[in-house]
Design a protein around this motif. Structure first.
Motif, short mmCIF file in Angstrom:
data_model
loop_
_atom_site.label_atom_id
_atom_site.label_comp_id
_atom_site.label_asym_id
_atom_site.label_seq_id
_atom_site.Cartn_x
_atom_site.Cartn_y
_atom_site.Cartn_z
N TRP A 157 0.43 9.36 -9.54
CA TRP A 157 0.19 9.59 -8.11
C TRP A 157 -1.01 10.51 -7.96
O TRP A 157 -1.15 11.48 -8.71
CB TRP A 157 1.41 10.22 -7.45
CG TRP A 157 2.58 9.28 -7.36
CD1 TRP A 157 3.55 9.11 -8.30
CD2 TRP A 157 2.88 8.39 -6.29
NE1 TRP A 157 4.45 8.16 -7.87
CE2 TRP A 157 4.07 7.70 -6.63
CE3 TRP A 157 2.28 8.10 -5.06
CZ2 TRP A 157 4.66 6.75 -5.81
CZ3 TRP A 157 2.86 7.15 -4.23
CH2 TRP A 157 4.03 6.48 -4.60
N VAL A 158 -1.87 10.20 -7.01
CA VAL A 158 -3.07 10.99 -6.76
C VAL A 158 -3.25 11.15 -5.26
O VAL A 158 -2.89 10.26 -4.48
CB VAL A 158 -4.31 10.32 -7.39
CG1 VAL A 158 -4.55 8.95 -6.80
CG2 VAL A 158 -5.56 11.20 -7.24
N LEU A 159 -3.76 12.29 -4.83
CA LEU A 159 -3.98 12.50 -3.41
C LEU A 159 -4.99 11.49 -2.87
O LEU A 159 -6.04 11.27 -3.47
CB LEU A 159 -4.49 13.92 -3.15
CG LEU A 159 -3.46 15.05 -3.30
CD1 LEU A 159 -4.15 16.40 -3.28
CD2 LEU A 159 -2.41 14.96 -2.18
N GLU A 160 -4.66 10.91 -1.75
CA GLU A 160 -5.55 9.93 -1.14
C GLU A 160 -6.91 10.54 -0.82
O GLU A 160 -7.95 9.87 -0.91
CB GLU A 160 -4.91 9.36 0.14
CG GLU A 160 -5.56 8.11 0.68
CD GLU A 160 -4.75 7.51 1.81
OE1 GLU A 160 -4.52 6.29 1.79
OE2 GLU A 160 -4.33 8.27 2.70
N GLU A 174 -0.21 10.85 -0.77
CA GLU A 174 -0.52 10.49 -2.15
C GLU A 174 -0.41 8.98 -2.30
O GLU A 174 0.42 8.34 -1.64
CB GLU A 174 0.44 11.14 -3.13
CG GLU A 174 0.35 12.65 -3.21
CD GLU A 174 1.34 13.24 -4.20
OE1 GLU A 174 1.00 14.25 -4.84
OE2 GLU A 174 2.45 12.69 -4.31
N LEU A 175 -1.23 8.41 -3.16
CA LEU A 175 -1.14 6.98 -3.44
C LEU A 175 -0.86 6.77 -4.92
O LEU A 175 -1.22 7.60 -5.76
CB LEU A 175 -2.42 6.25 -3.02
CG LEU A 175 -3.73 6.56 -3.71
CD1 LEU A 175 -3.92 5.72 -4.97
CD2 LEU A 175 -4.90 6.33 -2.77
N ARG A 176 -0.22 5.67 -5.21
CA ARG A 176 0.16 5.37 -6.60
C ARG A 176 -0.90 4.47 -7.24
O ARG A 176 -1.41 3.54 -6.61
CB ARG A 176 1.52 4.67 -6.64
CG ARG A 176 1.98 4.29 -8.05
CD ARG A 176 3.39 3.71 -8.03
NE ARG A 176 3.75 3.13 -9.32
CZ ARG A 176 4.21 3.82 -10.35
NH1 ARG A 176 4.37 5.12 -10.24
NH2 ARG A 176 4.52 3.22 -11.49
N MET A 177 -1.23 4.80 -8.49
CA MET A 177 -2.13 3.98 -9.28
C MET A 177 -1.39 3.51 -10.53
O MET A 177 -0.46 4.17 -10.99
CB MET A 177 -3.40 4.75 -9.65
CG MET A 177 -4.18 5.25 -8.46
SD MET A 177 -5.75 6.06 -8.89
CE MET A 177 -6.75 4.62 -9.37
N GLU A 214 -5.46 0.99 -7.91
CA GLU A 214 -4.72 1.55 -6.79
C GLU A 214 -3.74 0.51 -6.24
O GLU A 214 -4.04 -0.67 -6.18
CB GLU A 214 -5.69 2.01 -5.70
CG GLU A 214 -6.57 3.15 -6.15
CD GLU A 214 -7.52 3.63 -5.06
OE1 GLU A 214 -7.49 3.06 -3.95
OE2 GLU A 214 -8.28 4.59 -5.32
N THR A 215 -2.56 0.99 -5.83
CA THR A 215 -1.55 0.13 -5.24
C THR A 215 -1.38 0.48 -3.77
O THR A 215 -2.03 1.39 -3.25
CB THR A 215 -0.19 0.30 -5.96
OG1 THR A 215 0.37 1.58 -5.61
CG2 THR A 215 -0.36 0.21 -7.47
N SER A 216 -0.50 -0.23 -3.12
CA SER A 216 -0.25 0.03 -1.69
C SER A 216 0.83 1.09 -1.48
O SER A 216 1.12 1.47 -0.34
CB SER A 216 0.18 -1.26 -0.99
OG SER A 216 1.35 -1.79 -1.59
N ASP A 217 1.43 1.60 -2.56
CA ASP A 217 2.49 2.61 -2.43
C ASP A 217 1.91 3.94 -1.97
O ASP A 217 0.90 4.41 -2.49
CB ASP A 217 3.20 2.81 -3.77
CG ASP A 217 4.01 1.60 -4.19
OD1 ASP A 217 4.28 0.74 -3.32
OD2 ASP A 217 4.36 1.49 -5.38
N ARG A 218 2.57 4.55 -1.01
CA ARG A 218 2.15 5.84 -0.48
C ARG A 218 3.39 6.75 -0.33
O ARG A 218 4.51 6.28 -0.16
CB ARG A 218 1.49 5.71 0.90
CG ARG A 218 0.23 4.83 0.93
CD ARG A 218 -0.91 5.52 0.20
NE ARG A 218 -2.18 4.82 0.38
CZ ARG A 218 -2.58 3.80 -0.36
NH1 ARG A 218 -1.78 3.33 -1.33
NH2 ARG A 218 -3.76 3.23 -0.16
#
Length: 319
Positions: free
Chosen positions: A270-273, A304-307, A289-293
């Motif tokens: 997870w990384v900050l958008e 945060e978004l999931r990669m 990058e995925t669409s998960d937030r």
């Protein structure tokens, strides 16, 4: 470590002294008192009860005072408690840490507390170094003989396991790695760095057998870290003075390789958008990058978004 280097720890000397005094009292004055009572009136009930009490006291003192021990041998560590024995292979050990009820040893699937080596909550709160800390350090040294750090003598770099007393070191590194880069996300005048919360989090993570925490050292000085479990890279950072030298790539690759070697088809993080630099770094390392937030755990709860990165060795499903 060979057979001659076998180490055994029992209860602290002060505790052993108290136990020995207790056993001497139970073994001499109490039976003597029982005999004098019997000799005085020839009654057997009270002397028998005193004799039984003496036997019980001796058994209790031996079982709970002299019997418990912690043993380090070439093939692993053995915890002997009053009513149980736990064996840990060096290769499986994930946690060695002081605890109030005993020194904690744990693998992914098994956990035990060595009763003979304890650290009080009061000492832990005050940050006092105790015998439990010294035993922990000795065990870690032995562990590193079986699972040595990765070292490069030419560059002076070393990747090693973080120790349970390094929560403040990890907090310092994480703060240095993120505070300046994320000023636009966490304005310091409104959201001071949560030192206490982050330290508590590292203290918890360092005792989590599901998680591995690794430090990168340059000439003996910690400059980066990575924490990961069986599927996810949880935390990664390099201090500003040592960025753009490939250290972040080395730590990320180390963690990802371990995740993939464990059988994971995909690794995640997870990384900050709003952390564009970190997102670009991960994309350059093959992450998608995925669409998960989700909201970040710290105020003001930025997104945060999931990669993800796929294991190149994992079989792909057919179309």
């Amino acid at each position: 470590m060979d057979g001659r280097d076998r180490r055994v720890w029992r209860a602290a000397p002060g505790t052993l002294a108290v136990v020995v005094v207790f056993m001497v009292v139970a073994a001499v004055p109490v039976p003597l008192l029982a005999y004098l009572i019997w000799a005085d009136d020839r009654g057997w009930v009270t002397p028998a009860l005193l004799a039984a009490l003496s036997v019980v006291a001796l058994a209790y003192a031996w079982r709970f005072g002299l019997h418990p021990r912690l043993r380090a041998e070439p093939d692993g560590v053995t915890v002997v408690n009053p009513f149980s024995v736990h064996r840990f292979a060096w290769d499986d050990l994930r946690v060695i840490a002081p605890g109030e009820n005993g020194l904690v040893l744990a693998t992914v699937e098994h956990r035990a507390e060595a009763w003979c080596v304890q650290k009080s909550n009061r000492s832990a709160r005050k940050g006092r170094l105790t015998r439990a800390d010294r035993v922990t350090a000795e065990l870690f040294t032995l562990l590193e003989e079986h699972d040595p750090p990765l070292e490069d003598e030419e560059t002076g770099l070393r990747i090693r396991r973080a120790r349970p007393d390094e929560s403040r070191v990890l907090t310092r590194l994480e703060r240095a790695a993120s505070e300046e880069a994320l000023r636009h996300v966490f304005p310091p005048d409104r959201y001071p760095y949560p030192v206490a919360e982050v330290t508590r989090r590292w203290r918890r993570l360092l005792r989590d057998p599901q998680l591995r925490v690794v430090l990168l050292e340059k000439e003996g000085e910690p400059v980066g870290f990575v924490a990961f479990d069986e599927t996810t890279v949880r935390h990664l950072g390099v201090v500003p003075d040592h960025t753009r030298r490939g250290y972040g790539t080395a730590l990320l690759e180390f963690a990802t390789t371990e995740v993939f070697d464990g059988g994971a088809v995909r690794a995640g993080l997870w990384v900050l958008e709003g952390n564009e630099a970190a997102r670009a770094f991960y994309r350059a390392e093959g992450w998608t990058e995925t669409s998960d937030r989700r909201p970040c755990e710290f105020p003001p709860a930025p997104v945060e978004l999931r990669m993800e990165r796929r294991n190149p060795a994992a079989p792909r499903r057919g179309r």
